[in-house]
Every structure is written in C-alpha cells, then in structure tokens.
Design a protein around this motif. Structure first.
Motif, mmCIF file in Angstrom:
data_model
loop_
_atom_site.group_PDB
_atom_site.id
_atom_site.type_symbol
_atom_site.label_atom_id
_atom_site.label_comp_id
_atom_site.label_asym_id
_atom_site.label_seq_id
_atom_site.Cartn_x
_atom_site.Cartn_y
_atom_site.Cartn_z
ATOM 1 N N HIS A 198 0.813 -1.206 0.000
ATOM 2 C CA HIS A 198 0.000 0.000 0.000
ATOM 3 C C HIS A 198 0.850 1.262 0.000
ATOM 4 C CE1 HIS A 198 -3.678 -2.241 0.582
ATOM 5 N NE2 HIS A 198 -3.068 -2.935 1.524
ATOM 6 N N GLY A 258 0.392 3.812 3.217
ATOM 7 C CA GLY A 258 -0.842 4.565 3.436
ATOM 8 C C GLY A 258 -1.509 4.234 4.754
ATOM 9 N N ILE A 259 -1.455 2.976 5.144
ATOM 10 C CA ILE A 259 -2.075 2.571 6.410
ATOM 11 C C ILE A 259 -1.334 3.207 7.574
ATOM 12 C CG2 ILE A 259 -2.487 0.609 7.936
ATOM 13 C CD1 ILE A 259 -3.039 -1.056 5.450
ATOM 14 N N LYS A 260 -0.010 3.197 7.533
ATOM 15 C CA LYS A 260 0.771 3.804 8.611
ATOM 16 C C LYS A 260 0.500 5.303 8.703
ATOM 17 C CE LYS A 260 4.625 0.561 8.562
ATOM 18 N NZ LYS A 260 6.068 0.413 8.320
ATOM 19 N N LEU A 261 0.399 5.954 7.546
ATOM 20 C CA LEU A 261 0.136 7.390 7.524
ATOM 21 C C LEU A 261 -1.190 7.712 8.195
ATOM 22 C CD1 LEU A 261 0.729 10.297 6.465
ATOM 23 C CD2 LEU A 261 -0.624 9.638 4.463
ATOM 24 N N TRP A 262 -2.252 6.989 7.828
ATOM 25 C CA TRP A 262 -3.567 7.279 8.380
ATOM 26 C C TRP A 262 -3.653 6.904 9.854
ATOM 27 C CZ3 TRP A 262 -6.633 10.680 6.572
ATOM 28 C CH2 TRP A 262 -6.580 10.987 5.218
ATOM 29 N N LYS A 263 -2.951 5.857 10.247
ATOM 30 C CA LYS A 263 -2.928 5.486 11.662
ATOM 31 C C LYS A 263 -2.252 6.589 12.475
ATOM 32 C CE LYS A 263 -2.302 1.181 13.482
ATOM 33 N NZ LYS A 263 -1.583 -0.057 13.771
ATOM 34 N N ARG A 264 -1.119 7.090 11.987
ATOM 35 C CA ARG A 264 -0.412 8.170 12.685
ATOM 36 C C ARG A 264 -1.245 9.447 12.711
ATOM 37 N NH1 ARG A 264 5.302 6.801 9.908
ATOM 38 N NH2 ARG A 264 5.883 5.087 11.289
ATOM 39 N N LEU A 265 -1.883 9.780 11.583
ATOM 40 C CA LEU A 265 -2.739 10.961 11.557
ATOM 41 C C LEU A 265 -3.892 10.838 12.552
ATOM 42 C CD1 LEU A 265 -2.997 11.809 7.756
ATOM 43 C CD2 LEU A 265 -1.943 13.179 9.534
ATOM 44 N N SER A 266 -4.458 9.646 12.665
ATOM 45 C CA SER A 266 -5.556 9.438 13.603
ATOM 46 C C SER A 266 -5.103 9.648 15.038
ATOM 47 C CB SER A 266 -6.129 8.032 13.457
ATOM 48 O OG SER A 266 -6.668 7.855 12.176
#
Length: 114
Positions: free
Chosen positions: A33, A36-44
């Motif tokens: 991916h 992308g998953i790490k980015l959204w997890k960190r943003l959350s």
C-alpha cells in the motif's frame, strides 16, 4: 520549476504505471500500500484524537464561563400555546422539560436551588 498541476499529473501517471506493472505477472504482495495505512494510523492518533480532545476542553471551558441565570418570563400570547394536554405526567410539561429554562404557560416553576 514545474507548476503544481503538472507535478500532480506526472505523479498520478507514474503511480498508475507502477500499479499496472505490479499486476502484470506476479501476485500483489501484502503491504504493497505504499505506507498509506501507517500514515492514516499516525494521523488518527497524533492529529485527530488530540484535536477532538482540544475541542472537548474548549467546549467545557466555554460552558464554565456562561452565566446560568433564568431568563425573564414574558407572557407572549403566541408562545406556549397548549391545545391539548401532553400524554405524560401532569400534561403541562413537554417530554424534555427543564424547569430552569422552560417556562409553563403561566410562568416558571419554583425550583429549590441547592
């Protein structure tokens, strides 16, 4: 120096080309991916949750600043018209009646303050 629009289009074209070559003969690998998953997890965790916490703190502090005085009762004829009684309680109070803020047709209730 390239303008922003051409940079976005170039990147979109390159991403599309890479994706088509990924599926051309080999199976897609797990985790392909691009982070992308790490980015959204960190943003959350580091942006969204602290933002919600700050909004809750702001709402609580604003609520503490407010004065909680009862508004003056003015017996306007067009307000609090009751053509029939409510089907609960004594029939005068609405379902979500608050005696401190909501007046009955003849005025506020006398509420003991503790």
């Amino acid at each position: 120096m390239a303008n922003f629009g051409s940079l976005v289009l170039r990147r979109a074209f390159n991403v599309g080309r890479r994706q088509s070559s990924t599926y051309s003969g080999t199976a897609a690998t797990a985790g392909g991916h691009g982070g992308g998953i790490k980015l959204w997890k960190r943003l959350s965790f580091f942006v969204a949750l602290p933002g919600v916490g700050l909004c809750m703190l702001n709402a609580y502090l604003k609520h503490q600043e407010e004065s909680h005085e009862q508004p003056e009762f003015v017996p306007y004829e067009h307000l609090r018209i009751r053509t029939k009684r409510f089907p609960w309680g004594d029939g005068k109070r609405s379902l979500f009646h608050n005696p401190h803020v909501n007046a009955l047709p003849d005025g506020y209730e006398e509420v003991a303050h503790h």
